[in-house]
Design an enzyme around this catalytic site. Sequence first.
Site, mmCIF file in Angstrom:
data_model
loop_
_atom_site.group_PDB
_atom_site.id
_atom_site.type_symbol
_atom_site.label_atom_id
_atom_site.label_comp_id
_atom_site.label_asym_id
_atom_site.label_seq_id
_atom_site.Cartn_x
_atom_site.Cartn_y
_atom_site.Cartn_z
ATOM 1 N N HIS A 162 0.820 -1.216 0.000
ATOM 2 C CA HIS A 162 0.000 0.000 0.000
ATOM 3 C C HIS A 162 0.849 1.259 0.000
ATOM 4 O O HIS A 162 0.367 2.342 0.346
ATOM 5 C CB HIS A 162 -0.953 0.009 1.198
ATOM 6 C CG HIS A 162 -1.682 -1.287 1.391
ATOM 7 N ND1 HIS A 162 -1.234 -2.268 2.241
ATOM 8 C CD2 HIS A 162 -2.786 -1.773 0.788
ATOM 9 C CE1 HIS A 162 -2.047 -3.311 2.175
ATOM 10 N NE2 HIS A 162 -2.996 -3.043 1.300
HETATM 11 S S1 FES Z 1 1.676 -0.504 3.355
HETATM 12 FE FE1 FES Z 1 0.139 -1.951 3.750
HETATM 13 S S2 FES Z 1 1.235 -3.709 4.356
HETATM 14 FE FE2 FES Z 1 2.785 -2.207 4.031
#
Ligand code: FES
Length: 200
Positions: free
Chosen positions: A157
């Site tokens: 993410h």
């Molecule tokens: S940013 Fe979501 S698991 Fe690393």
Amino acid sequence: MSDTPADTSKRTWLIASGCVGAVGAGFVAVPFVSSFQPSERAKAAGAAVEVDISALKPGEKMTVEWRGKPVWIVRRTPEQVEALAKIDSQLADPNSNRTAYPTPEYAKNEWRSIKKEFWVGVGICTHLGCSPSDKFQAGPQASLPDDWNGGFLCPCHGSTFDLAGRVFKNKPAPDNLEVPQHMYLSDTRLVIGEDKNSKA
Ligand code: FES
């Protein structure tokens, strides 16, 4: 049977660590575990791990397993150490005050480490447990800001961390990467999972 979260996160980091040319040295406890009785195996799984870091060159990272987690040892260059001092205002918790993954006192500094040159941290993103990728090269590149000084990018993410495992502001990961208990036996021997306090 479905995977437990622990199985899933272990597989994730195993896949990821295969891509970065991790140095496999330092598995003192693990290779001998299969010949142990179950209770001894359980003890070994939680035991501290001794690591030889003599082959690690500036700008490189090695990965060892401790309690089923990937622990990274990064040998920072002088330029990388210097860059850590310049980005506090961009970080969510520059002084490691948050307590979800308490930072040991000896790592509550700008480098989050005992020695400026070496950083020891758990390579599991504090958001949902993916394994961040090495982005040690400074400068503009895909998915990173133009003033990037080197660090880690979580592919899941987009959380970013500096080379002390400190998370940047406004990212999904709520905390810095965990720094485990550790101590040096000599300039080239490191113990992960134990420190002078736990010996006291
Ligand atoms: S940013 Fe979501 S698991 Fe690393």
